[in-house]
Design a protein around this motif. Sequence first.
Motif, mmCIF file in Angstrom:
data_model
loop_
_atom_site.group_PDB
_atom_site.id
_atom_site.type_symbol
_atom_site.label_atom_id
_atom_site.label_comp_id
_atom_site.label_asym_id
_atom_site.label_seq_id
_atom_site.Cartn_x
_atom_site.Cartn_y
_atom_site.Cartn_z
ATOM 1 N N LYS A 1 0.770 -1.230 0.000
ATOM 2 C CA LYS A 1 0.000 0.000 0.000
ATOM 3 C C LYS A 1 0.809 1.292 0.000
ATOM 4 C CE LYS A 1 -3.229 -2.085 -0.745
ATOM 5 N NZ LYS A 1 -4.093 -1.847 -1.906
ATOM 6 N N TYR B 1 -8.118 0.059 1.412
ATOM 7 C CA TYR B 1 -7.352 -1.032 0.810
ATOM 8 C C TYR B 1 -7.697 -1.269 -0.656
ATOM 9 C CZ TYR B 1 -4.798 -2.671 4.882
ATOM 10 O OH TYR B 1 -3.897 -2.776 5.922
ATOM 11 N N TYR C 1 0.054 4.284 -2.628
ATOM 12 C CA TYR C 1 -0.151 5.621 -2.100
ATOM 13 C C TYR C 1 1.189 6.317 -1.920
ATOM 14 C CZ TYR C 1 -4.880 4.013 -0.932
ATOM 15 O OH TYR C 1 -6.150 3.530 -0.996
ATOM 16 N N PHE D 1 -0.795 6.378 3.801
ATOM 17 C CA PHE D 1 -1.480 5.205 4.330
ATOM 18 C C PHE D 1 -1.516 5.187 5.864
ATOM 19 C CE2 PHE D 1 -2.120 0.667 5.202
ATOM 20 C CZ PHE D 1 -3.207 0.417 4.374
#
Length: 218
Positions: A38, A91, A96, A101
């Motif tokens: 992420k 999610y 990102y 995040f």
Amino acid sequence: MALLLYLGMTAALARGCLHCHDNFSEKFSFYRHHVNLKSWWVGDIPVSGALLTDWSEDTMRELHLAIPAEITRDKLNQVAEAVYQRMDQLYQGKMYFPGYFPNELRSIFRDQVHLIQNAIIESRIDCQRHCGIFQYETISCNNCTDSHVICFGYNCESSAQWETAVRGLLSYINNWHKQDTNMRTTPAFLISPSFTCLEPQHLANLTLENASECLTQH
């Protein structure tokens, strides 16, 4: 692998209101295992992992409630649905930029704490819509066991109902006061600092008249 094992073991030992929800383990296992996908910045991974791992313990530490952390199952479901919805949306994104995040996780965490605080307090306020001793079923956020809260409601429609309610309160307090001090838990309506007339040193001389006067004043 060692990090994932540590995260899983730590989360299993944690306790907190959301932790008591049936889907918590499955949901947060997914969140932890996919956190490394992420962020463009590798530094976000351990920070986000720590936030997810300590979620339950941090929740209990941040509640700052003067009353026991006991939540009804309906309200727990509402909080869980709100948290899972925001987490799932987070999610669904791909990569990102650095810092985004973990900041989003912190925002979801803070909002979750406020939701739990409000849910617990609202249940206590709802009790006042009853007349006399009232009990509602809860879940203890400390150990996820079934519990209950006993409180005193003031919504009596007549003086006769009020007198019956106070008599019921006196009977309950007398029975509670006779129990072994190691076995009993303090009822919710005795926790408030306003009810000095209901403190243990005054219970022996408590009558219908002075109990009614005390409750009417407060």
